[in-house]
Design an enzyme around this catalytic site. Structure first.
Site, PDB file in Angstrom:
ATOM      1  N   GLU A   9       9.179  10.071   3.721  1.00  0.00           N
ATOM      2  CA  GLU A   9       8.430  11.199   3.497  1.00  0.00           C
ATOM      3  C   GLU A   9       8.153  12.109   4.873  1.00  0.00           C
ATOM      4  OE1 GLU A   9       5.055   9.139   1.769  1.00  0.00           O
ATOM      5  OE2 GLU A   9       5.781   8.890  -0.052  1.00  0.00           O
ATOM      6  N   GLU A  65      10.513   5.757  -4.172  1.00  0.00           N
ATOM      7  CA  GLU A  65       9.180   5.083  -4.464  1.00  0.00           C
ATOM      8  C   GLU A  65       8.538   5.790  -5.634  1.00  0.00           C
ATOM      9  OE1 GLU A  65       6.299   5.500  -1.077  1.00  0.00           O
ATOM     10  OE2 GLU A  65       7.986   5.139   0.184  1.00  0.00           O
TER      11      GLU A  65
HETATM   12  C1  BG6 Z   1       3.942   6.367   0.229  1.00  0.00           C
HETATM   13  C2  BG6 Z   1       4.430   5.592   1.417  1.00  0.00           C
HETATM   14  O1  BG6 Z   1       3.201   7.657   0.649  1.00  0.00           O
HETATM   15  O2  BG6 Z   1       2.901   5.817  -0.471  1.00  0.00           O
HETATM   16  C3  BG6 Z   1       3.912   4.100   1.394  1.00  0.00           C
HETATM   17  O3  BG6 Z   1       5.727   5.886   1.487  1.00  0.00           O
HETATM   18  C4  BG6 Z   1       2.764   4.015   0.329  1.00  0.00           C
HETATM   19  O4  BG6 Z   1       4.113   3.723   2.515  1.00  0.00           O
HETATM   20  C5  BG6 Z   1       2.997   4.588  -0.972  1.00  0.00           C
HETATM   21  O5  BG6 Z   1       2.415   2.673   0.363  1.00  0.00           O
HETATM   22  C6  BG6 Z   1       1.555   4.207  -1.747  1.00  0.00           C
HETATM   23  O6  BG6 Z   1       0.272   4.689  -0.940  1.00  0.00           O
HETATM   24  P1  BG6 Z   1      -0.757   3.861  -0.926  1.00  0.00           P
HETATM   25  O7  BG6 Z   1      -1.556   4.383   0.012  1.00  0.00           O
HETATM   26  O8  BG6 Z   1      -1.257   3.516  -2.035  1.00  0.00           O
HETATM   27  O9  BG6 Z   1      -0.278   2.475  -0.334  1.00  0.00           O
END
Ligand code: BG6
Length: 484
Positions: free
Chosen positions: A189, A383
């Site tokens: 990201e 993701e």
């Molecule tokens: C993304 C990241 O921004 O979101 C991850 O690449 C992160 O590392 C994921 O865990 C979800 O965000 P959060 O804050 O809910 O863990």
């Protein structure tokens, strides 16, 4: 029109070293930014507050040996449980597993002449474990895991020296895992940098008048490092496929007033597309140049930087997709909700997760079409998922029908986009096993198909339990999306 996904579609999950491994001071690893992120009880009814990372917070944490309030120091102990955990991924039928490698394990002093063999030996085993099950390991070289030594010695990515150090680190990985790892992501990201400079670029805000310029300069160095690594990866093994990655903030105009549409266009350009334009097309966009001009940002470049960016673009486009947002030319009095790293305007047409992230499956179809139309490069959803408050029942079950509903709706939209003609070749669900939240350092913000019995402060048996979504995802993979 087809009801299933392409035959060779890659299904799996993604985690990051700094949220899962733990073992923060073992195996020669040095301290990283995630290791100093302190746990605080948060009020989920309020928009997110940015965590302060400065010299003081770093020093206080460095002198605090007690890991209790630094959940990322313990992660879920994946450092030791990787065999058990990967076996569970195999049971679900994963064909791909996205993991990241910790730079601070491999080069604990940042500029060591030789990599740390103990760290590489650990990653050899993790990668072999995936290969044993026929799971394709997809490696992120740098995932929100800034080694603090690189801040202390060089001032983070503002210093061009980091380009050499990163490329050297990447070269070690490409050579070591030649023939074993084919898919690589250079930076997780990359577009989070402007909002989270200390976390991703290691550039501390110490009141410098040109702080924003420093962030853009640090980013420029990351683009150059990514381009040089892409060149090297192809030279070392022509089969290597290098992806760039953004967190995609899909956005809609608040109203059809032309000024809202212009605000939407600018948000899309400055939050998402300008990063991809550089890494996938190879140049700074019109919007990027205008933004820098208007904000007196002047980049220092070496003679052939622009040529490098143009020549060594990414092979595929990776992105994360959790939610969408709204853009308005008059945002002052509009309601906010939490989102990844930042707060965004509320969309009355959408439901939100327990953490306020707005759930928008159709936005994923829109995004896939938008990206494929613009770049004509294969796409990978690196993701996607929902952080929720899960309940472990006495009989060891977790009924997470909300997670199944979230994923099913997103998968349907992925299928629609593939039918639209989009070349989407893989999907890794975020946090297939519960890990520590990146943004809030909570354990209770769970994404997994697998429940880990551990609370925010590290109490619990650490035992793994299959949630209802575990069996559901297994079925999705077995039928290649045919049964949604
Ligand atoms: C993304 C990241 O921004 O979101 C991850 O690449 C992160 O590392 C994921 O865990 C979800 O965000 P959060 O804050 O809910 O863990």
């Amino acid at each position: 029109m087809t009801n299933t996904f392409p035959e060779d579609f890659l299904w799996g999950g993604a985690i990051a070293a700094c949220q899962a491994e733990g073992a923060w001071n073992e195996g020669g690893k040095s301290l990283t930014i995630p290791d100093i992120m302190k746990y605080e009880v948060i009020d989920r009814s309020k928009p997110t507050k940015q965590k302060i990372i400065n010299r003081e917070t770093i020093e206080a944490a460095r002198n605090d040996e007690d890991p209790t309030y630094y959940p990322k120091r313990r992660g879920i102990d994946f450092y030791r449980t990787y065999k058990e955990d990967i076996a569970l991924f195999y049971e679900m039928g994963f064909s791909v597993f996205r993991l990241s490698i910790s730079w601070a394990r491999v080069f604990p002093n940042g500029d060591d002449a030789e990599p740390n063999e103990e760290a590489l030996h650990y990653y050899d085993q993790v990668i072999e474990e995936c290969l044993k099950y026929g799971i394709e390991p997809l490696v992120t070289i740098s995932h929100f895991d800034m080694p603090i030594v690189l801040i202390d010695k060089f001032g983070g990515w503002y210093n061009r020296k980091l380009v050499d150090l990163y490329v050297n680190y990447a070269e070690v990985l490409f050579k070591r895992y030649k023939g074993k790892v084919k898919y690589w992501i250079t930076f997780n990201e990359i577009n989070m940098s402007i909002k989270a400079g200390p976390k991703t670029l290691g550039i501390l805000n110490e009141g410098q008048a040109n702080y924003e310029e420093m962030l853009f300069q640090g980013l420029h160095h990351q683009y150059v490092a990514a381009a040089l690594s892409t060149k090297l990866a192809h030279e070392i093994d022509p089969d290597n496929q290098i992806g760039c990655m953004v967190a995609y903030f899909t956005t809609y105009a608040h109203t059809c007033a032309p000024e809202d549409v212009l605000a939407m266009q600018e948000d899309d350009q400055l939050r998402n597309l300008m990063y991809l334009d550089i890494q996938a097309k190879g140049y700074y966009s019109l919007f990027a140049k205008k933004y820098m001009r208007d904000n007196h940002i002047e980049l220092k470049m070496e003679k052939n930087d622009l040529e490098l960016l143009k020549t060594y673009t990414a092979d595929f486009i990776g992105f994360s997709y959790y939610m969408s947002m709204v853009s308005s030319a008059n945002a002052e009095n509009l309601e906010l909700t939490a989102a990844n790293v930042t707060n965004v305007l509320k969309n009355p047409h959408l439901e939100a997760s327990d953490w306020g992230w707005q759930i928008d499956p159709k936005g994923l179809r829109y995004t896939l079409n938008h990206l494929y139309d613009r770049y004509e490069k294969p796409l990978f959803i690196l993701e996607n998922g929902i952080g929720a408050l899960d309940k472990l029942n006495d009989d060891g079950t977790v009924h997470d029908e909300y997670r199944i509903a979230y994923l099913a709706e997103h998968f349907k939209q992925m299928r629609e986009a593939i039918n639209d003609g989009v070349d989407l070749f893989g999907y890794t669900m975020w946090g297939p096993i519960d890990i520590i939240s990146s943004g809030t350092s909570e354990m209770k913000k769970r994404y997994g198909f697998i429940y880990v019995d551990q609370d925010d402060l590290g109490n619990g048996t650490k035992k793994r339990y299959r949630k209802d979504s575990f069996y559901w995802f297994k079925d999705v993979i077995a039928t290649n999306g045919g049964k949604l």
